[in-house]
Scaffold this motif. Structure first.
Motif, mmCIF file in Angstrom:
data_model
loop_
_atom_site.group_PDB
_atom_site.id
_atom_site.type_symbol
_atom_site.label_atom_id
_atom_site.label_comp_id
_atom_site.label_asym_id
_atom_site.label_seq_id
_atom_site.Cartn_x
_atom_site.Cartn_y
_atom_site.Cartn_z
ATOM 1 N N PRO A 27 20.061 -8.851 51.492
ATOM 2 C CA PRO A 27 19.840 -7.411 51.415
ATOM 3 C C PRO A 27 19.021 -6.959 50.197
ATOM 4 N N GLU A 28 18.997 -7.740 49.154
ATOM 5 C CA GLU A 28 18.217 -7.358 47.981
ATOM 6 C C GLU A 28 16.727 -7.637 48.171
ATOM 7 N N LEU A 29 16.407 -8.730 48.865
ATOM 8 C CA LEU A 29 15.012 -9.136 49.017
ATOM 9 C C LEU A 29 14.434 -8.814 50.392
ATOM 10 N N GLY A 30 15.295 -8.590 51.385
ATOM 11 C CA GLY A 30 14.830 -8.244 52.725
ATOM 12 C C GLY A 30 14.220 -9.402 53.489
ATOM 13 N N ILE A 31 14.497 -10.620 53.059
ATOM 14 C CA ILE A 31 13.985 -11.840 53.703
ATOM 15 C C ILE A 31 15.194 -12.692 54.091
ATOM 16 N N ASP A 32 15.037 -13.446 55.186
ATOM 17 C CA ASP A 32 16.162 -14.262 55.640
ATOM 18 C C ASP A 32 16.414 -15.458 54.718
ATOM 19 N N MET A 33 17.642 -15.956 54.807
ATOM 20 C CA MET A 33 18.108 -17.044 53.940
ATOM 21 C C MET A 33 17.297 -18.330 54.115
ATOM 22 N N VAL A 34 16.855 -18.600 55.334
ATOM 23 C CA VAL A 34 16.102 -19.829 55.601
ATOM 24 C C VAL A 34 14.737 -19.757 54.925
ATOM 25 N N ASN A 35 14.005 -18.668 55.139
ATOM 26 C CA ASN A 35 12.672 -18.544 54.544
ATOM 27 C C ASN A 35 12.716 -18.396 53.032
ATOM 28 N N LEU A 36 13.831 -17.906 52.509
ATOM 29 C CA LEU A 36 13.973 -17.850 51.052
ATOM 30 C C LEU A 36 14.208 -19.242 50.462
ATOM 31 N N GLY A 37 14.529 -20.208 51.311
ATOM 32 C CA GLY A 37 14.777 -21.566 50.822
ATOM 33 C C GLY A 37 16.177 -21.752 50.282
ATOM 34 N N LEU A 38 17.090 -20.872 50.653
ATOM 35 C CA LEU A 38 18.454 -20.938 50.139
ATOM 36 C C LEU A 38 19.367 -21.860 50.954
ATOM 37 N N ILE A 39 18.942 -22.205 52.166
ATOM 38 C CA ILE A 39 19.720 -23.117 53.006
ATOM 39 C C ILE A 39 19.180 -24.521 52.765
ATOM 40 N N TYR A 40 20.010 -25.371 52.169
ATOM 41 C CA TYR A 40 19.580 -26.714 51.813
ATOM 42 C C TYR A 40 19.827 -27.727 52.928
ATOM 43 N N ASP A 41 20.914 -27.548 53.694
ATOM 44 C CA ASP A 41 21.234 -28.517 54.737
ATOM 45 C C ASP A 41 22.205 -27.897 55.727
ATOM 46 N N VAL A 42 22.154 -28.406 56.953
ATOM 47 C CA VAL A 42 23.075 -28.010 58.010
ATOM 48 C C VAL A 42 23.505 -29.289 58.714
ATOM 49 N N THR A 43 24.811 -29.470 58.854
ATOM 50 C CA THR A 43 25.341 -30.627 59.560
ATOM 51 C C THR A 43 26.390 -30.143 60.545
ATOM 52 N N VAL A 44 26.282 -30.594 61.800
ATOM 53 C CA VAL A 44 27.270 -30.245 62.817
ATOM 54 C C VAL A 44 27.859 -31.543 63.359
ATOM 55 N N LYS A 45 29.186 -31.613 63.331
ATOM 56 C CA LYS A 45 29.903 -32.768 63.867
ATOM 57 C C LYS A 45 31.202 -32.275 64.481
ATOM 58 N N ASP A 46 31.460 -32.660 65.702
ATOM 59 C CA ASP A 46 32.691 -32.284 66.407
ATOM 60 C C ASP A 46 32.896 -30.773 66.408
ATOM 61 N N HIS A 47 31.850 -30.020 66.691
ATOM 62 C CA HIS A 47 31.876 -28.558 66.786
ATOM 63 C C HIS A 47 32.148 -27.862 65.449
ATOM 64 N N HIS A 48 32.055 -28.607 64.349
ATOM 65 C CA HIS A 48 32.249 -28.039 63.008
ATOM 66 C C HIS A 48 30.932 -28.136 62.244
ATOM 67 N N CYS A 49 30.522 -27.028 61.653
ATOM 68 C CA CYS A 49 29.268 -26.975 60.902
ATOM 69 C C CYS A 49 29.551 -26.836 59.412
ATOM 70 N N VAL A 50 28.799 -27.575 58.635
ATOM 71 C CA VAL A 50 28.807 -27.415 57.182
ATOM 72 C C VAL A 50 27.404 -26.977 56.778
ATOM 73 N N VAL A 51 27.331 -25.826 56.133
ATOM 74 C CA VAL A 51 26.070 -25.290 55.633
ATOM 75 C C VAL A 51 26.060 -25.499 54.121
ATOM 76 N N THR A 52 25.101 -26.268 53.644
ATOM 77 C CA THR A 52 24.933 -26.470 52.209
ATOM 78 C C THR A 52 23.841 -25.508 51.758
ATOM 79 N N MET A 53 24.182 -24.678 50.800
ATOM 80 C CA MET A 53 23.258 -23.613 50.393
ATOM 81 C C MET A 53 23.443 -23.267 48.927
#
Length: 110
Positions: A27-53
């Motif tokens: 909300p401060e920058l008006g840009i999404d988290m992915v394009n800001l480079g704030l999402i470092y990794d996403v892992t999904v296993k057994d219907h569970h997701c871990v977002v590293t950010m």
């Protein structure tokens, strides 16, 4: 993305999570988290997701708000039932991590 994620091949559901995360706007920058480079990794296993950010600053007052929005976006993806967010400070975020789209939108050149 974090060094360990560089070159990682994402599954289709992980790709879908990344697309969904593009709807989470800082909300401060008006840009999404992915394009800001704030999402470092996403892992999904057994219907569970871990977002590293990370956040742009350690004292970011919007951390809780963003965590709720991220969890909602991730669990809206077919194949994901639960989500944990791993907040990290290394590598430290800097503007060079932003996509070209984010840099142009924010008027950053070079």
């Amino acid at each position: 993305m974090a060094e360990e994620a560089v070159g990682k091949a994402y599954s289709q559901v992980e790709k879908d999570v990344m697309v969904s995360l593009e709807d989470v706007i800082d909300p401060e920058l008006g840009i999404d988290m992915v394009n800001l480079g704030l999402i470092y990794d996403v892992t999904v296993k057994d219907h569970h997701c871990v977002v590293t950010m990370t956040l742009t600053t350690i004292g970011c007052p919007l951390g809780s708000l963003l965590a709720n929005q991220i969890t909602q976006a991730v669990t809206s993806v077919d194949g994901v039932a639960t989500c944990d967010i791993e907040l990290v400070w290394e590598p430290a975020w800097n503007p060079s991590m932003m996509s070209r789209f984010a840099k142009v939108a924010l008027g950053i050149h070079g």
